[in-house]
Design an enzyme around this catalytic site. Structure first.
Site, short mmCIF file in Angstrom:
data_model
loop_
_atom_site.label_atom_id
_atom_site.label_comp_id
_atom_site.label_asym_id
_atom_site.label_seq_id
_atom_site.Cartn_x
_atom_site.Cartn_y
_atom_site.Cartn_z
N GLU A 1 81.06 54.02 49.74
CA GLU A 1 81.03 53.28 51.45
C GLU A 1 80.04 52.23 51.91
O GLU A 1 79.87 51.73 52.88
CB GLU A 1 80.70 54.72 52.03
CG GLU A 1 81.74 54.71 53.55
CD GLU A 1 82.58 54.52 53.74
OE1 GLU A 1 83.86 55.18 53.10
OE2 GLU A 1 83.27 53.62 54.27
C1 LIG Z 1 81.33 58.47 43.33
C2 LIG Z 1 82.04 57.86 43.67
C3 LIG Z 1 82.75 57.38 44.87
C4 LIG Z 1 83.81 56.99 45.54
N1 LIG Z 1 84.51 57.27 46.03
C5 LIG Z 1 85.12 55.99 46.62
C6 LIG Z 1 86.64 56.26 47.21
O1 LIG Z 1 86.37 57.51 47.93
N2 LIG Z 1 86.94 55.14 48.23
C7 LIG Z 1 86.51 53.77 47.42
O2 LIG Z 1 87.75 53.11 47.87
N3 LIG Z 1 86.37 53.80 46.32
C8 LIG Z 1 85.39 54.45 46.46
N4 LIG Z 1 84.50 54.40 45.47
C9 LIG Z 1 83.61 52.96 45.61
C10 LIG Z 1 82.31 52.15 45.94
O3 LIG Z 1 82.42 52.29 47.29
C11 LIG Z 1 82.18 50.99 45.13
O4 LIG Z 1 80.99 51.85 44.07
C12 LIG Z 1 81.11 51.06 46.08
O5 LIG Z 1 81.65 49.76 46.83
C13 LIG Z 1 80.52 49.35 45.45
O6 LIG Z 1 81.50 48.62 44.72
P1 LIG Z 1 80.83 48.53 43.00
O7 LIG Z 1 81.17 49.88 42.36
O8 LIG Z 1 82.35 47.20 42.54
O9 LIG Z 1 79.49 47.94 42.86
P2 LIG Z 1 79.56 46.01 42.77
O10 LIG Z 1 80.08 45.62 44.40
O11 LIG Z 1 79.41 45.13 41.70
O12 LIG Z 1 78.38 45.48 42.92
C14 LIG Z 1 76.59 46.04 42.18
C15 LIG Z 1 75.60 45.60 43.31
O13 LIG Z 1 75.96 43.50 43.44
C16 LIG Z 1 75.60 43.85 45.17
N5 LIG Z 1 76.38 43.40 45.65
C17 LIG Z 1 77.72 42.80 45.20
N6 LIG Z 1 78.79 41.73 45.89
C18 LIG Z 1 76.86 41.45 46.87
C19 LIG Z 1 77.16 40.81 48.34
N7 LIG Z 1 78.61 39.95 48.80
N8 LIG Z 1 76.05 40.66 48.89
C20 LIG Z 1 74.83 41.24 48.52
N9 LIG Z 1 74.65 42.13 47.30
C21 LIG Z 1 76.27 42.32 46.23
C22 LIG Z 1 75.77 45.22 45.71
O14 LIG Z 1 74.99 46.08 46.44
C23 LIG Z 1 75.21 46.39 44.60
O15 LIG Z 1 74.07 46.72 44.13
C24 LIG Z 1 83.50 55.63 44.79
C25 LIG Z 1 82.50 55.35 44.01
C26 LIG Z 1 81.78 56.84 43.37
C27 LIG Z 1 80.66 55.97 42.71
#
Ligand SMILES: Cc1cc2nc3c(=O)[nH]c(=O)nc-3n(C[C@H](O)[C@H](O)[C@H](O)COP(=O)(O)OP(=O)(O)OC[C@H]3O[C@@H](n4cnc5c(N)ncnc54)[C@H](O)[C@@H]3O)c2cc1C
Length: 596
Positions: free
Chosen positions: A438
């Protein structure tokens, strides 16, 4: 393992004395929220949570949801529990009675939702996502879409999901590539979404996916995203279920926690294109999705509180039972570990932060109600500014606290905490997702900094600080040391937050990376001060009720002591947080990638 008991008396205290439920019940559309009725609702929900939902927490963790023959099966007992949840009308609590909702304020729904989340976070994720989808449909749907989908999603007969994430589009939602091709009055959706919570399951007869996708020739980034409503099973205009849509769950993830919540890789349009219907306007999908995301962000913050409460209850029960060591002052026989000051400190620090989170979450939900229901536009706008300011704070501060508190609960158990059979380790594992999904907590910190503070040059923060200072001033009327100490640390926190806000606004203009490096600490400072002010208000109320001779004196005394503990141990750290917020940039920007 300990049973869950809903903390009804603190919930009622917060709703009545901090969220101002009586005044809320006087607003049009909130008439049902009389305290007597609300207490009856809380009591009933507490029973269902304790007797039906909570016992499935451990078995759900062990069994997990599984993908079998292309369909997801939830753990044993989940279907029956969901049936009882729906039959009891629990899904419908805060929604429009015109579509079958019960029209209760969001702050009451938050209290009830806390119980489901404490009882079983993996189970409660299904209604959490559905609730956000309902909010988005209610706000952006056409009359025909509302008539078709809302009654079924509000009752819980159908559930909703949120589909943003793709392998290359996580925090950067604008990188999404899922396509939407116009096809008459509908669209064909083709692409893959990952990590979709309850993307498939066997709890309801249909699933309504809200999917972000890109139209041909749409602009790049978030400005080119549109939102589509994609049912798992196609439906006639009268709601009759038809054939399967071209969407399937291709895989379930194996995760650290929330094993019972299916996290699905969703494949759209492998067979020509999934049928989708536009929600809102073309290329305005992010605006619609934000309705859902803001709703979900408050509820995910609430998960931090809820899992902390569950872990705390278990730690408290263990500390009252486990015999080990001798009392420092009366070293005769062995004592239960709650006699040791360090164990008592851990319990009180959990309790203080839990009560602080509860106050912050419910009061902000009441602001959300007032932003919709207050009689004049200026008042509505003021409450909306508060909700906007505090949404990222609740999401991130409460979920970070949730992890820390679950960790402390494990610590109270000593070695037994590290053993899975005890059950407290599950809370620690479950809590860990909340700072990630989220919008990660890093993204929340940037949201607070850029959209909520810099954009209005600190105006909404100034309004918050004015309220904090009123709460601090009210402590002057309360006799005794506790009130003096709370007032001292609250005033100190407010001063530091005010200065840090000024620094953030100034610095962001000239050197955004420097401000961004301190954004996380700034968010924690905001959470600490905003929640500390509410605990101060709780202490003032408790002192007043005691002087009037009303209420449970032991509980009211404990309120004051708890607020003092928060002031002495959490608010007193405002100086450190302010320093980190304004100084972290010096080192963060100095270190190079090859030096990390
Ligand atoms: C169990 C689970 C349930 C989920 N449910 C849903 C769902 O129902 N629907 C849905 O759409 N998604 C869902 N997600 C996805 C979730 O919202 C994403 O995993 C999350 O938004 C982070 O994206 P990412 O995993 O690609 O990490 P990344 O975006 O690759 O981030 C990696 C790290 O880099 C940091 N980072 C990245 N960009 C920036 C920035 N611009 N500024 C500062 N820091 C940054 C992040 O804070 C993090 O620490 C779910 C994930 C999990 C694990």
């Amino acid at each position: 393992m300990t049973d869950y008991r809903a903390p009804l008396s603190d919930m009622s205290f917060v709703l009545q004395h901090l969220a101002g439920l009586d005044a809320l019940a006087a607003l049009p559309g909130c008439e049902a929220a009389e305290m007597d009725l609300v207490e009856a609702v809380l009591g009933e929900a507490g029973r269902l949570a304790a007797e039906v939902v909570a016992p499935l927490n451990r078995t759900g963790d062990l069994q997990g949801s599984v993908l079998e023959n292309g369909a997801v099966r939830t753990p044993d007992g989940f279907r029956e529990a969901y049936r009882r949840f729906v039959d009891g009308g629990w899904n419908a609590l805060p929604f429009d009675p015109g579509y079958g909702g019960q029209g209760l304020p969001w702050c009451v729904a938050m209290a009830v939702q806390e119980m489901w989340q404490s009882a079983n976070m993996a189970f409660a994720l299904c209604p959490l996502l559905n609730q956000g989808a309902v909010d988005a449909l209610q706000t952006h749907g056409t009359p025909a879409q509302k008539a078709l989908y809302l009654p079924r999603m509000i009752s819980g007969a159908w559930t909703g999901t949120m589909n943003l994430t793709e392998p290359q589009a996580g925090s950067d939602v604008g990188a999404a590539r899922t396509r939407a091709e116009p096809d008459g009055d509908r669209y064909r959706i083709v692409g893959q979404k990952v990590f979709i919570t309850y993307g498939d399951h066997d709890l309801a007869e249909n699933i309504v996916h809200l999917v972000l996708a890109r139209l041909p020739d749409a602009p790049a980034g978030t400005k080119g995203l549109s939102l589509f409503l994609v049912p798992k099973i196609l439906v006639d205009a009268d709601g009759t279920l038809g054939p399967r849509n071209d969407v399937r769950c291709a895989r379930l993830e194996h995760k650290l926690g929330i094993h019972a919540s299916p996290t699905a890789l969703m494949a759209y349009g492998e067979d020509g294109g999934a049928v989708g219907y536009l929600l809102g306007e073309e290329n305005r999908g992010m605006a619609c999705m934000f309705t859902m995301m803001n709703n979900a962000r408050l509820s995910v913050g609430l998960q931090g509180l809820a899992v902390a409460e569950r872990a705390y209850q278990q730690a408290r029960a263990y500390a009252l039972e486990r015999v080990q060591g001798r009392d420092l002052t009366q070293p005769n026989g062995p004592v239960t570990i709650v006699h040791h000051p360090d164990v008592r400190r851990m319990l009180l620090s959990m309790k203080a932060r839990i009560e602080a989170m509860r106050a912050l979450a419910y009061v902000t939900a009441a602001d959300h109600d007032r932003a919709r229901r207050a009689p004049n536009a200026a008042e509505r706008a003021r409450h909306q500014r508060r909700v906007d300011l505090l949404t990222p704070v609740i999401k991130a501060w409460c979920t970070d606290q949730g992890c820390a508190i679950a960790s402390t609960a494990l610590q109270v158990h000593g070695g037994m905490g590290y053993v899975e059979e005890t059950g407290v380790a599950q809370h620690y594992r479950d809590a860990r997702i909340a700072p990630i999904y989220e919008g990660t907590n890093g993204i929340q910190a940037m949201d607070l900094l850029t959209r909520k503070v810099v954009r209005d040059e600190g105006a909404a923060m100034d309004e918050l600080l004015a309220d904090v200072r009123c709460d601090a001033a009210a402590l002057a009327e309360v006799p005794g040391d506790d009130a003096k100490v709370i007032r001292h640390w609250l005033t100190d926190g407010a001063d530091r937050l005010e200065r840090a806000t000024g620094w953030m606004v100034e610095t962001s203009r000239q050197d955004l990376p420097r401000a961004a490096a301190g954004a996380e600490a700034f968010l924690h400072l905001t959470g600490t001060v905003a929640a500390g002010a509410l605990l101060a208000k709780a202490a003032v109320t408790a002192a007043r009720l005691m002087s009037e001779g009303t209420g449970d004196e032991r509980a009211l005394e404990a309120k004051v002591t708890t607020a003092r503990h928060f002031a002495d141990t959490v608010l007193s750290q405002s100086g450190g947080l302010a320093a980190a917020a304004t100084r972290a940039g010096a080192s963060v920007l100095a270190i190079a990638e090859d030096q990390l």
